[in-house]
Design a protein around this motif. Structure first.
Motif, short mmCIF file in Angstrom:
data_model
loop_
_atom_site.label_atom_id
_atom_site.label_comp_id
_atom_site.label_asym_id
_atom_site.label_seq_id
_atom_site.Cartn_x
_atom_site.Cartn_y
_atom_site.Cartn_z
N TRP A 1 -6.52 5.25 0.13
CA TRP A 1 -6.49 4.59 1.44
C TRP A 1 -5.18 4.89 2.12
O TRP A 1 -4.16 5.15 1.48
N LYS A 2 -5.19 4.81 3.46
CA LYS A 2 -3.94 4.93 4.22
C LYS A 2 -3.27 3.56 4.21
O LYS A 2 -3.93 2.54 4.20
N GLU A 3 -1.94 3.60 4.24
CA GLU A 3 -1.16 2.35 4.28
C GLU A 3 -1.64 1.47 5.44
O GLU A 3 -1.80 0.26 5.30
N HIS B 1 -4.55 -0.99 5.11
CA HIS B 1 -4.34 -2.22 4.32
C HIS B 1 -3.01 -2.87 4.62
O HIS B 1 -2.38 -3.46 3.75
N ILE C 1 -3.25 3.36 -2.47
CA ILE C 1 -2.73 3.99 -1.25
C ILE C 1 -2.23 5.39 -1.59
O ILE C 1 -1.53 5.57 -2.57
#
Length: 218
Positions: free
Chosen positions: A211-213, A216, A206
């Protein structure tokens, strides 16, 4: 339970039999007490061939994966290494038995606090822990001889490639759904070589270049 015996058995059956051959990696895995890096109630499972849950909803990778990534990074005495996703501190501890200095970044402050206490107790004083966004790397301490990411992102961030020394190696899981373990070597100032080391499964990386929080959220 005799942890020292369990550790020797783990190295023999889970690592050597599966092709981990670098003497320095095997020696480091024989030395570092994995039972000290998992929650106390899971200590008896420390040498099983699987990841285990740790604090902050994260995991400690299976011993084989830790050894395989460190072997792929070709660590040498004198190297300066960056680990992204310090988690329990276990992989950083193993790397500290080989490299001269290990910088490790973790976005969960709680994990850094716990890992720092463990490393101090064990006398592993060449590991420097930082709370922050691992996808940004650690520009102030760059360049590094090796960078290992213990979490999987959608791609290898350019900013990390730029923090590699000439000849430096970066090992990171990449992909959505099916992840591949990639090894990137900075062959020259302008040329990077990429190698696919096979399929893996890691927690998501993250951050600004990961990735964005929300992608996920549990």
């Amino acid at each position: 339970m005799n942890y020292a015996q369990a550790r020797q058995h783990m190295v023999r059956t889970q690592l050597k039999r599966r092709g981990i051959a670098a003497p320095a990696v095997l020696a480091a895995m024989r030395e570092v007490p994995r039972e000290a890096f998992v929650p106390e109630h899971l200590a008896q499972h420390a040498y099983e061939d699987r990841p285990l849950p740790i604090e902050a909803g994260q995991t400690i990778s299976q011993p084989f994966m830790v050894a395989a990534m460190i072997e792929a990074a070709e660590l040498e005495r004198g190297n300066r290494v960056l680990e992204i996703g310090a988690g329990s501190g276990y992989a950083a501890a193993v790397m500290s038995r080989i490299a001269a200095h290990v910088y490790a970044i973790e976005r969960h402050a709680e994990l850094v606090e716990i890992a720092a206490a463990r490393l101090k107790r064990l006398g592993y004083d060449t590991v420097e822990l930082h709370v922050g966004d691992g996808t940004e790397g650690l520009p102030d301490a760059a360049p590094f001889d090796a960078i290992i990411a213990s979490a999987g992102g959608p791609f290898v961030p350019q900013v990390l490639k730029e923090q590699l020394e000439i000849g430096g190696r970066l090992v990171m899981p990449v992909g959505d759904g099916e992840q591949r373990l990639l090894k990137i070597t900075r062959a020259s100032a302008t040329h990077l070589e990429e190698e696919d080391l096979g399929g893996v499964a890691f927690v998501p990386l993250i951050g600004a270049h990961g990735w964005k929080e929300s992608d996920h959220a549990h």
